[in-house]
Design a protein around this motif. Sequence first.
Motif, PDB file in Angstrom:
ATOM      1  N   PHE A  16       0.836  -1.201   0.000  1.00  0.00           N
ATOM      2  CA  PHE A  16       0.000   0.000   0.000  1.00  0.00           C
ATOM      3  C   PHE A  16       0.869   1.247   0.000  1.00  0.00           C
ATOM      4  O   PHE A  16       0.650   2.187  -0.782  1.00  0.00           O
ATOM      5  N   TYR A  17       1.872   1.284   0.868  1.00  0.00           N
ATOM      6  CA  TYR A  17       2.747   2.452   0.969  1.00  0.00           C
ATOM      7  C   TYR A  17       3.487   2.672  -0.344  1.00  0.00           C
ATOM      8  O   TYR A  17       3.576   3.813  -0.831  1.00  0.00           O
ATOM      9  N   ALA A  18       3.990   1.604  -0.946  1.00  0.00           N
ATOM     10  CA  ALA A  18       4.692   1.723  -2.230  1.00  0.00           C
ATOM     11  C   ALA A  18       3.749   2.246  -3.311  1.00  0.00           C
ATOM     12  O   ALA A  18       4.134   3.089  -4.134  1.00  0.00           O
ATOM     13  N   GLU A  19       2.509   1.761  -3.328  1.00  0.00           N
ATOM     14  CA  GLU A  19       1.525   2.220  -4.302  1.00  0.00           C
ATOM     15  C   GLU A  19       1.205   3.703  -4.107  1.00  0.00           C
ATOM     16  O   GLU A  19       1.079   4.464  -5.079  1.00  0.00           O
ATOM     17  N   LEU A  20       1.085   4.114  -2.854  1.00  0.00           N
ATOM     18  CA  LEU A  20       0.812   5.517  -2.552  1.00  0.00           C
ATOM     19  C   LEU A  20       1.963   6.410  -3.011  1.00  0.00           C
ATOM     20  O   LEU A  20       1.748   7.452  -3.640  1.00  0.00           O
ATOM     21  N   LEU A  21       3.182   5.992  -2.710  1.00  0.00           N
ATOM     22  CA  LEU A  21       4.339   6.767  -3.151  1.00  0.00           C
ATOM     23  C   LEU A  21       4.415   6.833  -4.673  1.00  0.00           C
ATOM     24  O   LEU A  21       4.689   7.899  -5.250  1.00  0.00           O
ATOM     25  N   ALA A  22       4.152   5.718  -5.331  1.00  0.00           N
ATOM     26  CA  ALA A  22       4.199   5.672  -6.793  1.00  0.00           C
ATOM     27  C   ALA A  22       3.157   6.605  -7.406  1.00  0.00           C
ATOM     28  O   ALA A  22       3.414   7.226  -8.451  1.00  0.00           O
ATOM     29  N   ALA A  23       2.001   6.726  -6.773  1.00  0.00           N
ATOM     30  CA  ALA A  23       0.957   7.609  -7.286  1.00  0.00           C
ATOM     31  C   ALA A  23       1.396   9.071  -7.268  1.00  0.00           C
ATOM     32  O   ALA A  23       0.921   9.876  -8.066  1.00  0.00           O
ATOM     33  N   HIS A  24       2.327   9.408  -6.385  1.00  0.00           N
ATOM     34  CA  HIS A  24       2.807  10.786  -6.250  1.00  0.00           C
ATOM     35  C   HIS A  24       4.039  11.074  -7.102  1.00  0.00           C
ATOM     36  O   HIS A  24       4.417  12.244  -7.256  1.00  0.00           O
ATOM     37  N   GLU A  25       4.645  10.032  -7.657  1.00  0.00           N
ATOM     38  CA  GLU A  25       5.868  10.222  -8.447  1.00  0.00           C
ATOM     39  C   GLU A  25       5.640  11.172  -9.608  1.00  0.00           C
ATOM     40  O   GLU A  25       4.664  11.046 -10.348  1.00  0.00           O
ATOM     41  N   GLY A  26       6.536  12.134  -9.742  1.00  0.00           N
ATOM     42  CA  GLY A  26       6.488  13.062 -10.856  1.00  0.00           C
ATOM     43  C   GLY A  26       5.475  14.185 -10.714  1.00  0.00           C
ATOM     44  O   GLY A  26       5.373  15.030 -11.606  1.00  0.00           O
ATOM     45  N   LEU A  27       4.723  14.205  -9.623  1.00  0.00           N
ATOM     46  CA  LEU A  27       3.731  15.255  -9.433  1.00  0.00           C
ATOM     47  C   LEU A  27       4.368  16.484  -8.785  1.00  0.00           C
ATOM     48  O   LEU A  27       5.279  16.368  -7.966  1.00  0.00           O
ATOM     49  N   SER A  28       3.858  17.648  -9.151  1.00  0.00           N
ATOM     50  CA  SER A  28       4.260  18.866  -8.461  1.00  0.00           C
ATOM     51  C   SER A  28       3.684  18.821  -7.048  1.00  0.00           C
ATOM     52  O   SER A  28       2.795  18.013  -6.749  1.00  0.00           O
ATOM     53  N   LYS A  29       4.158  19.700  -6.183  1.00  0.00           N
ATOM     54  CA  LYS A  29       3.621  19.788  -4.822  1.00  0.00           C
ATOM     55  C   LYS A  29       2.121  20.050  -4.871  1.00  0.00           C
ATOM     56  O   LYS A  29       1.344  19.424  -4.138  1.00  0.00           O
ATOM     57  N   GLU A  30       1.705  20.941  -5.752  1.00  0.00           N
ATOM     58  CA  GLU A  30       0.284  21.274  -5.871  1.00  0.00           C
ATOM     59  C   GLU A  30      -0.539  20.065  -6.321  1.00  0.00           C
ATOM     60  O   GLU A  30      -1.602  19.781  -5.766  1.00  0.00           O
ATOM     61  N   ASP A  31      -0.045  19.340  -7.313  1.00  0.00           N
ATOM     62  CA  ASP A  31      -0.765  18.158  -7.794  1.00  0.00           C
ATOM     63  C   ASP A  31      -0.762  17.037  -6.758  1.00  0.00           C
ATOM     64  O   ASP A  31      -1.742  16.308  -6.621  1.00  0.00           O
ATOM     65  N   SER A  32       0.340  16.902  -6.016  1.00  0.00           N
ATOM     66  CA  SER A  32       0.426  15.899  -4.959  1.00  0.00           C
ATOM     67  C   SER A  32      -0.572  16.212  -3.841  1.00  0.00           C
ATOM     68  O   SER A  32      -1.272  15.318  -3.345  1.00  0.00           O
TER      69      SER A  32
END
Length: 64
Positions: A16-32
Amino acid sequence: MTNLILTPNIDGADDFYAELLAAHEGLSKEDSDALNARLVLVMANHIGDREAISQAIQTAKLGR
């Protein structure tokens, strides 16, 4: 009164944690931040218990 489960309770927590981190990869702070907000709303809707959601907000706010 609803009692929140505050001990580990997610099957495959590391996945779950890895999936959550992967979902944020490459996103700006605003998009994250926007992703986190949408995720909170989706999960709150799934929970559906206003008392539990309010307790979760207070718990998170206090940093517990």
